[in-house]
Design a protein around this motif. Structure first.
Motif, short mmCIF file in Angstrom:
data_model
loop_
_atom_site.label_atom_id
_atom_site.label_comp_id
_atom_site.label_asym_id
_atom_site.label_seq_id
_atom_site.Cartn_x
_atom_site.Cartn_y
_atom_site.Cartn_z
N CYS A 85 -3.98 4.51 2.35
CA CYS A 85 -4.19 3.09 2.69
C CYS A 85 -5.09 2.42 1.68
N SER A 86 -5.67 3.20 0.76
CA SER A 86 -6.56 2.62 -0.25
C SER A 86 -6.01 2.83 -1.66
N VAL A 87 -4.69 2.99 -1.74
CA VAL A 87 -4.01 3.12 -3.02
C VAL A 87 -2.80 2.19 -2.96
N LEU A 88 -2.55 1.46 -4.03
CA LEU A 88 -1.34 0.64 -4.10
C LEU A 88 -0.16 1.55 -4.46
N LYS A 120 -6.67 8.65 0.15
CA LYS A 120 -6.35 7.93 1.37
C LYS A 120 -5.28 6.90 1.00
N LEU A 137 0.85 -1.19 0.00
CA LEU A 137 0.00 0.00 0.00
C LEU A 137 0.88 1.24 0.00
N GLY A 170 -9.95 2.62 5.43
CA GLY A 170 -10.40 3.64 4.48
C GLY A 170 -11.38 4.64 5.07
#
Lengths: 186, 287
Positions: free
Chosen positions: A60-63, A58, A22, A43
């Motif tokens: 934590c919600s993207v690679l 955010k 992440l 998220g």
């Protein structure tokens, strides 16, 4: 492993990472940029908010690999030569934090809001920060800080009024807005 | 938590994406904006072996008008943020812009996409019911070419659509709703919460009467639903609170809402009636 390159806070990095990594973990564990915290890890809380290619996201919600070729700004990339932005100063002066865990995300989300709306109402600030949770200040001072920062940024944008006696630009801080903060603090 | 390991590809074209999905079989999954999928991967509720990221296919983004029909053609990877701010959407499909503004929060709307949200087909998602009310169509690309699926056939079951494993949703077609009043009424307990129930209403008024109404229901079953009985009762009804309330009493007819931590089916039926009344009155401009 996937090769990718990205610019973070003005520095370009080339790396080879697992696709499942992440973005927030890349920033913290690979680059040591621990100013961006992991909050809820679902998220919801917005503590890990950063800017990716001009938009708040955010992290934590993207690679990490999705930021390939992109430009990331974290809260650590805001100050110039150690000088805080108007938002950072306002969060400090208006006591917009207690534990400080949500603060990096709040500042990044507020920054995004002010880019689209430089003169928001308290209600618009609350809506703009909907995706960022604070569990200690109760938001009152956060809204007040964003109002103060917005006023300060508009003051800096405006042509500097000259003080009559010195002829120098007026560098006094913007007055604290009267609209927020009258309600009881919780 | 950290997702289970997967391979990752980022095709440049729709054809390449379809080919990769086809070769990957059922272990391959499309990554759109990732705002549902990445949390699901992190919770280890899904274990795809291959993610096909559609994020860098330019033709999947943006909104245009179809010159032949006048319909809006929205690229599946257009983000919620871009849908909200698109002048064509705002002018001709205001219901979609209004409902999208209620989705999650600004950071999620920067990444999340219309096509991703529709393909995910969460019964609590706001946009499926909106597309149903707008009589939208989904265009899917697969190994055998493209096909168009009307919204009413697209949502098959809980988290299931008419898309095959090797098909990609590429476009959403929305007929213009010029002259229709609209409103999306959503009920949730907390900011950025999912809809416990949501109601998408479109109303066409002629003088003091409702000539036609279309009502999409969010989270009143495993798929979005139309409130057909209420729609029939509203056709020709006076646009006054008493007539609208009476028609809205039938809003839960034919629905099968679920029980979960937020609500019982009875409570959801109650919400459907109340929110339908509010949404129709707002859409008819008689609040």
């Amino acid at each position: 492993m996937t090769r990718f390159s990205t610019t973070v806070d003005g520095t370009r990095y080339e790396d080879e990472v697992e696709p499942r990594l992440l973005l927030v973990h890349y920033l913290r564990d690979h680059l040591g940029l621990t100013g961006t915290p992991v909050g809820c890890d679902t998220g919801n809380c917005g503590a890990c908010t950063v800017e990716l290619d001009g938009d708040s996201v955010k992290s934590c919600s993207v690679l990490a690999v999705q930021a390939d070729g992109g430009e990331v700004t974290t809260v650590q990339g805001l100050a110039t030569d150690g000088e805080w932005t108007a938002l950072q100063t306002a969060f400090h002066e208006q006591h917009a934090l207690q534990c400080g865990y949500c603060t990096p995300g709040m500042i990044m989300a507020a920054r995004d809001l002010l880019k689209e709306n430089p003169d928001p109402t308290p209600e618009e600030i609350r809506r703009g920060l909907e995706g960022n949770l604070c569990r200690c200040t109760g938001y009152q001072n956060i809204v007040r800080a964003v109002l103060a920062a917005a006023a300060e940024e508009r003051r800096r944008e405006a042509p500097a009024p000259r003080s009559a006696d010195t002829g120098r630009p007026d560098t006094r801080p913007a007055p604290a807005p009267a609209t927020a903060g009258q309600e009881a603090r919780t | 938590m950290i997702p289970a390991a997967f391979d990752y590809v980022r095709p440049d074209t729709i054809d390449e994406a379809v080919r990769t999905l086809h070769d990957g079989g059922e272990d391959a999954k499309v990554l759109a904006g990732g705002q549902s999928l990445i949390p699901i991967l992190r919770l280890r509720l899904a274990f795809p072996e291959l993610l096909v990221d559609l994020g860098r296919i330019p033709e999947l983004r943006g909104v245009r008008e179809d010159p032949a029909t006048g319909s809006l053609v929205i690229g599946a990877m257009t983000t919620h943020h871009d849908v909200i701010h698109d002048p064509l959407v705002r002018r001709h499909a205001g219901l979609l812009a209004a409902a999208t503004e209620t989705v999650a929060d600004p950071a999620v709307r920067h990444r999340g996409t219309l096509g991703g949200s529709l393909s995910h087909a969460d019964p609590a998602g706001d946009l499926p019911a909106v597309l149903l009310a707008l009589d939208g169509e989904m265009v899917a690309a697969g190994p055998r070419g493209r096909r168009t699926v009307p919204a009413r056939e697209f949502f098959v079951d809980y988290l299931r659509t008419a898309l095959a494993d090797d098909e990609v949703l590429v476009e959403i077609r929305v007929p213009r709703a010029d002259g229709w009043g609209f409103h999306y009424e959503k009920f949730s307990r907390v900011a950025q919460g999912w809809a416990i129930v949501g109601v998408a209403a479109l109303v066409r008024r002629v003088d003091g009467r409702i000539a036609e109404a279309r009502i999409g229901l969010t989270n009143m079953g495993s798929t979005p639903l139309r409130a057909r009985t209420t729609e029939a009762a509203l056709a020709g009804a006076e646009a006054v609170p008493a007539a609208v309330a009476s028609a809205a009493d039938a809003a839960a007819e034919g629905t099968r809402p679920a029980t979960d931590l937020s609500a019982t089916p009875e409570y959801r039926a109650h919400l459907a009636r109340v929110l339908t009344r509010r949404a129709v009155l707002a859409a008819a401009g008689t609040e």
